[in-house]
Design a protein around this motif. Structure first.
Motif, PDB file in Angstrom:
ATOM      1  N   SER A 136       0.862  -1.183   0.000  1.00 40.47           N
ATOM      2  CA  SER A 136       0.000   0.000   0.000  1.00 40.47           C
ATOM      3  C   SER A 136       0.892   1.224   0.000  1.00 40.47           C
ATOM      4  CB  SER A 136      -0.914   0.013   1.231  1.00 40.47           C
ATOM      5  OG  SER A 136      -1.694   1.195   1.253  1.00 40.47           O
ATOM      6  N   TRP A 137       0.451   2.298  -0.661  1.00 42.76           N
ATOM      7  CA  TRP A 137       1.239   3.514  -0.721  1.00 42.76           C
ATOM      8  C   TRP A 137       0.326   4.705  -0.953  1.00 42.76           C
ATOM      9  CZ3 TRP A 137       0.749   0.207  -4.838  1.00 42.76           C
ATOM     10  CH2 TRP A 137       0.278   0.749  -6.038  1.00 42.76           C
ATOM     11  N   TYR A 138       0.901   5.901  -0.755  1.00 40.97           N
ATOM     12  CA  TYR A 138       0.210   7.125  -1.158  1.00 40.97           C
ATOM     13  C   TYR A 138       1.211   8.067  -1.816  1.00 40.97           C
ATOM     14  CZ  TYR A 138       1.725   8.871   3.519  1.00 40.97           C
ATOM     15  OH  TYR A 138       2.441   9.211   4.650  1.00 40.97           O
ATOM     16  N   ASP A 139       0.721   8.768  -2.839  1.00 41.47           N
ATOM     17  CA  ASP A 139       1.512   9.746  -3.572  1.00 41.47           C
ATOM     18  C   ASP A 139       1.106  11.179  -3.226  1.00 41.47           C
ATOM     19  OD1 ASP A 139       2.837   7.685  -5.101  1.00 41.47           O
ATOM     20  OD2 ASP A 139       0.997   7.501  -6.266  1.00 41.47           O
ATOM     21  N   ASP A 140      -0.010  11.314  -2.522  1.00 38.51           N
ATOM     22  CA  ASP A 140      -0.507  12.612  -2.075  1.00 38.51           C
ATOM     23  C   ASP A 140      -1.085  12.427  -0.682  1.00 38.51           C
ATOM     24  OD1 ASP A 140      -0.328  14.315  -4.634  1.00 38.51           O
ATOM     25  OD2 ASP A 140      -1.488  12.574  -5.308  1.00 38.51           O
ATOM     26  N   MET A 186       4.552  16.222   2.035  1.00 41.67           N
ATOM     27  CA  MET A 186       5.068  14.932   1.594  1.00 41.67           C
ATOM     28  C   MET A 186       6.603  14.956   1.648  1.00 41.67           C
ATOM     29  SD  MET A 186       2.839  12.515   0.603  1.00 41.67           S
ATOM     30  CE  MET A 186       3.723  11.548  -0.620  1.00 41.67           C
ATOM     31  N   PRO A 187       7.220  14.107   2.467  1.00 43.96           N
ATOM     32  CA  PRO A 187       8.685  14.116   2.536  1.00 43.96           C
ATOM     33  C   PRO A 187       9.339  13.408   1.360  1.00 43.96           C
ATOM     34  CG  PRO A 187       7.810  12.453   4.014  1.00 43.96           C
ATOM     35  CD  PRO A 187       6.624  13.183   3.434  1.00 43.96           C
ATOM     36  N   TYR A 188       8.575  12.555   0.693  1.00 45.81           N
ATOM     37  CA  TYR A 188       9.064  11.793  -0.450  1.00 45.81           C
ATOM     38  C   TYR A 188       7.947  11.752  -1.498  1.00 45.81           C
ATOM     39  CZ  TYR A 188      12.205  10.271   3.254  1.00 45.81           C
ATOM     40  OH  TYR A 188      13.074  10.258   4.308  1.00 45.81           O
ATOM     41  N   ILE A 228       5.267   4.392   1.421  1.00 43.24           N
ATOM     42  CA  ILE A 228       4.616   3.195   1.951  1.00 43.24           C
ATOM     43  C   ILE A 228       4.518   3.415   3.457  1.00 43.24           C
ATOM     44  CG2 ILE A 228       4.820   0.711   2.349  1.00 43.24           C
ATOM     45  CD1 ILE A 228       6.388   0.504  -0.254  1.00 43.24           C
ATOM     46  N   PRO A 229       3.320   3.489   4.033  1.00 42.07           N
ATOM     47  CA  PRO A 229       3.201   3.884   5.434  1.00 42.07           C
ATOM     48  C   PRO A 229       3.574   2.765   6.411  1.00 42.07           C
ATOM     49  CG  PRO A 229       1.038   3.398   4.546  1.00 42.07           C
ATOM     50  CD  PRO A 229       2.006   3.297   3.393  1.00 42.07           C
ATOM     51  N   HIS A 230       3.621   3.164   7.683  1.00 37.65           N
ATOM     52  CA  HIS A 230       3.806   2.323   8.873  1.00 37.65           C
ATOM     53  C   HIS A 230       5.284   2.080   9.190  1.00 37.65           C
ATOM     54  CE1 HIS A 230      -0.409   0.379   8.039  1.00 37.65           C
ATOM     55  NE2 HIS A 230      -0.446   1.709   8.079  1.00 37.65           N
ATOM     56  N   SER A 231       5.593   2.185  10.460  1.00 38.73           N
ATOM     57  CA  SER A 231       6.965   1.981  10.929  1.00 38.73           C
ATOM     58  C   SER A 231       7.169   0.659  11.636  1.00 38.73           C
ATOM     59  CB  SER A 231       7.367   3.129  11.866  1.00 38.73           C
ATOM     60  OG  SER A 231       7.700   4.289  11.128  1.00 38.73           O
ATOM     61  N   ASP A 232       6.098   0.023  12.112  1.00 38.92           N
ATOM     62  CA  ASP A 232       6.211  -1.158  12.966  1.00 38.92           C
ATOM     63  C   ASP A 232       5.744  -2.415  12.233  1.00 38.92           C
ATOM     64  OD1 ASP A 232       6.876   0.739  14.835  1.00 38.92           O
ATOM     65  OD2 ASP A 232       4.985   0.610  15.937  1.00 38.92           O
ATOM     66  N   ALA A 233       6.349  -3.550  12.568  1.00 42.79           N
ATOM     67  CA  ALA A 233       5.945  -4.803  11.928  1.00 42.79           C
ATOM     68  C   ALA A 233       6.574  -5.983  12.651  1.00 42.79           C
ATOM     69  CB  ALA A 233       6.371  -4.826  10.459  1.00 42.79           C
ATOM     70  N   ALA A 234       6.110  -7.164  12.275  1.00 41.43           N
ATOM     71  CA  ALA A 234       6.772  -8.414  12.617  1.00 41.43           C
ATOM     72  C   ALA A 234       6.851  -9.258  11.366  1.00 41.43           C
ATOM     73  CB  ALA A 234       6.012  -9.155  13.714  1.00 41.43           C
ATOM     74  N   GLY A 235       7.847 -10.141  11.324  1.00 39.48           N
ATOM     75  CA  GLY A 235       8.020 -11.009  10.169  1.00 39.48           C
ATOM     76  C   GLY A 235       9.305 -11.796  10.312  1.00 39.48           C
ATOM     77  N   ALA A 236       9.915 -12.115   9.191  1.00 38.91           N
ATOM     78  CA  ALA A 236      11.156 -12.880   9.188  1.00 38.91           C
ATOM     79  C   ALA A 236      12.100 -12.322   8.141  1.00 38.91           C
ATOM     80  CB  ALA A 236      10.877 -14.358   8.918  1.00 38.91           C
ATOM     81  N   ILE A 237      13.382 -12.297   8.469  1.00 39.64           N
ATOM     82  CA  ILE A 237      14.388 -11.810   7.525  1.00 39.64           C
ATOM     83  C   ILE A 237      14.553 -12.828   6.396  1.00 39.64           C
ATOM     84  CG2 ILE A 237      16.844 -11.289   7.254  1.00 39.64           C
ATOM     85  CD1 ILE A 237      16.807 -10.235  10.139  1.00 39.64           C
ATOM     86  N   ASP A 238      14.492 -12.328   5.164  1.00 41.22           N
ATOM     87  CA  ASP A 238      14.661 -13.246   4.026  1.00 41.22           C
ATOM     88  C   ASP A 238      15.845 -12.880   3.131  1.00 41.22           C
ATOM     89  OD1 ASP A 238      13.593 -11.064   2.517  1.00 41.22           O
ATOM     90  OD2 ASP A 238      12.767 -12.499   1.068  1.00 41.22           O
ATOM     91  N   GLY A 251      10.819   1.750  13.303  1.00 45.97           N
ATOM     92  CA  GLY A 251      11.418   2.860  12.576  1.00 45.97           C
ATOM     93  C   GLY A 251      11.528   2.681  11.080  1.00 45.97           C
ATOM     94  N   ALA A 252      10.741   1.781  10.493  1.00 49.35           N
ATOM     95  CA  ALA A 252      10.888   1.519   9.066  1.00 49.35           C
ATOM     96  C   ALA A 252      10.575   2.746   8.208  1.00 49.35           C
ATOM     97  CB  ALA A 252       9.986   0.352   8.647  1.00 49.35           C
ATOM     98  N   GLN A 253       9.628   3.591   8.676  1.00 44.28           N
ATOM     99  CA  GLN A 253       9.263   4.764   7.882  1.00 44.28           C
ATOM    100  C   GLN A 253       9.616   6.047   8.623  1.00 44.28           C
ATOM    101  OE1 GLN A 253       5.913   7.081   6.986  1.00 44.28           O
ATOM    102  NE2 GLN A 253       7.677   7.752   5.762  1.00 44.28           N
ATOM    103  N   SER A 254      10.656   5.968   9.439  1.00 45.38           N
ATOM    104  CA  SER A 254      11.185   7.149  10.120  1.00 45.38           C
ATOM    105  C   SER A 254      12.343   7.692   9.296  1.00 45.38           C
ATOM    106  CB  SER A 254      11.656   6.771  11.534  1.00 45.38           C
ATOM    107  OG  SER A 254      12.249   7.889  12.169  1.00 45.38           O
ATOM    108  N   TYR A 255      12.125   8.846   8.670  1.00 39.80           N
ATOM    109  CA  TYR A 255      13.106   9.441   7.758  1.00 39.80           C
ATOM    110  C   TYR A 255      13.456   8.500   6.603  1.00 39.80           C
ATOM    111  CZ  TYR A 255      13.614  12.890  11.469  1.00 39.80           C
ATOM    112  OH  TYR A 255      13.366  13.862  12.410  1.00 39.80           O
ATOM    113  N   ARG A 256      12.514   7.659   6.231  1.00 39.57           N
ATOM    114  CA  ARG A 256      12.668   6.742   5.103  1.00 39.57           C
ATOM    115  C   ARG A 256      11.324   6.697   4.375  1.00 39.57           C
ATOM    116  NH1 ARG A 256      17.041   3.026   5.856  1.00 39.57           N
ATOM    117  NH2 ARG A 256      15.938   1.388   4.712  1.00 39.57           N
ATOM    118  N   PRO A 257      11.327   6.466   3.069  1.00 39.19           N
ATOM    119  CA  PRO A 257      10.067   6.532   2.331  1.00 39.19           C
ATOM    120  C   PRO A 257       9.195   5.288   2.437  1.00 39.19           C
ATOM    121  CG  PRO A 257      11.881   6.149   0.820  1.00 39.19           C
ATOM    122  CD  PRO A 257      12.488   6.376   2.173  1.00 39.19           C
ATOM    123  N   PHE A 258       9.805   4.126   2.634  1.00 36.34           N
ATOM    124  CA  PHE A 258       9.042   2.890   2.490  1.00 36.34           C
ATOM    125  C   PHE A 258       8.981   2.122   3.804  1.00 36.34           C
ATOM    126  CE2 PHE A 258      10.584   2.980  -2.157  1.00 36.34           C
ATOM    127  CZ  PHE A 258       9.582   3.897  -2.472  1.00 36.34           C
ATOM    128  N   GLY A 259       7.754   2.029   4.352  1.00 30.26           N
ATOM    129  CA  GLY A 259       7.535   1.378   5.624  1.00 30.26           C
ATOM    130  C   GLY A 259       7.094  -0.061   5.502  1.00 30.26           C
TER     131      GLY A 259
END
Length: 326
Positions: free
Chosen positions: A4-8, A56-58, A62-72, A91-99
């Motif tokens: 999911s993403w937003y451009d505006d 818009m900083p970028y 792609i929103p959201h900073s928090d998640a769980a999963g597995a490194i691939d 911190g995935a979307q802290s000063y980064r475009p893609f969360g």
């Protein structure tokens, strides 16, 4: 990958898209995480809305900073033995475009924290922004063992974890809820609960803390400044991470004469070592059963706009999560 993403910026239903984007590739020092659950925070929806005039900083987010999963996959310089490791991400979307609202997210190695096998992805996806903020509110001014800690908004994401962390660290915790009917939702093993709609909440707090409280974890400084002043011990700290009024008034002279410290906390810009210590402590506390998170509603990625609207409406008593399809 599906993402999911937003451009505006704007209302969730108008600007959030779901579709295919290229799979990210980890750069040196980074890992790629196959996301299973993405956590939604008020900060995520505020960025999307353009809260306080933010732009818009970028070009695409792609929103959201928090998640769980597995490194691939891992980038150069990262131990390849991390591949397959279950992690929680902050911190995935802290000063980064893609969360993390995507099947894959790429973050610096240390922002993918090992998640013990007996802990759920739902808990892992709930530790990022609320957990690190909670940790900083409790521990930024030193240990709390033997101290009296007042946590406002204990049923919220940050407040709940702050109360549990303070209890885990040896503090006596007093916690507030807005309404008497919510008292039953507070675990008496963690905190003494006080409802703010009682006739005299300051007296109720003082009944547990006759000399006053040492730390105050504050979610609504504009609402509670006078109450905090009434219950603060000399040399107390008010750690505020939110307020309802942009230009918040405080009882300056009474707080000054009581030598109260006002600490304001913005989670994106905590010191790096503070974030690392928070991640270590959160994982340790969760591993021994000292942290639990109430999960509210879960939405599939296709319904991410509904998840954002839920958070914008207040979220209720529980973490809002988005599940990511495999």
């Amino acid at each position: 990958m599906l993402a999911s993403w937003y451009d505006d910026q704007g209302p969730a239903a108008d600007v959030l898209h779901v579709g295919e984007l290229p799979d990210p590739i980890p750069a040196p020092g980074e890992v790629r995480v196959r996301v299973t659950v993405s956590g939604v925070n008020p900060g995520d929806t505020k960025k999307r809305r353009g809260w306080l005039g933010s732009s818009m900083p970028y070009p695409r987010v792609i929103p959201h900073s928090d998640a769980a999963g597995a490194i691939d996959a891992v980038g150069a310089g990262v131990d390849a033995r991390r591949i397959g490791q279950r992690v929680w991400v902050h911190g995935a979307q802290s000063y980064r475009p893609f969360g993390t609202a995507a099947q894959y997210t790429v973050v610096p190695d240390h922002q993918a924290v090992p998640l013990p096998d007996h802990l759920s992805d739902e808990l892992g996806a709930s530790l990022g922004i609320p957990g690190i903020t909670a940790h900083r509110t409790v521990f930024a001014d030193g240990p709390v063992d033997g101290q009296l800690v007042l946590v406002h908004g204990v049923l919220g994401g940050v407040g709940s974890l702050a109360a549990q962390l303070a209890h885990w660290a040896g503090a006596t915790v007093i916690a507030t809820v807005r309404r008497t009917k919510d008292l039953d939702h507070v675990d008496p093993a963690v905190a003494h609960a006080i409802a703010l709609d009682t006739d005299d909440p300051a007296a109720a707090i003082r009944a547990y803390a006759p000399r006053g409280v040492d730390r105050i974890i504050e979610v609504a400084l504009s609402d509670n400044a006078d109450l905090d002043n009434a219950v603060a011990a000399n040399n107390a700290v008010i750690a505020a991470y939110a307020t309802r009024t942009d230009r918040t008034e405080i009882p300056f002279w009474p707080l000054l004469f009581n030598n109260v410290t006002l600490r304001l906390l913005g989670s994106d810009d905590f010191p790096a070592e503070a974030k690392r210590q928070a991640a270590r402590d959160l994982t340790s506390a969760a591993a021994v059963g000292a942290l639990t998170v109430a999960v509210g509603d879960r939405y599939p990625l296709d319904d991410i706009a509904k998840a954002h609207d839920h958070v914008d409406a207040g979220g209720g008593h529980g973490r809002i999560l988005v599940t990511i399809p495999r």
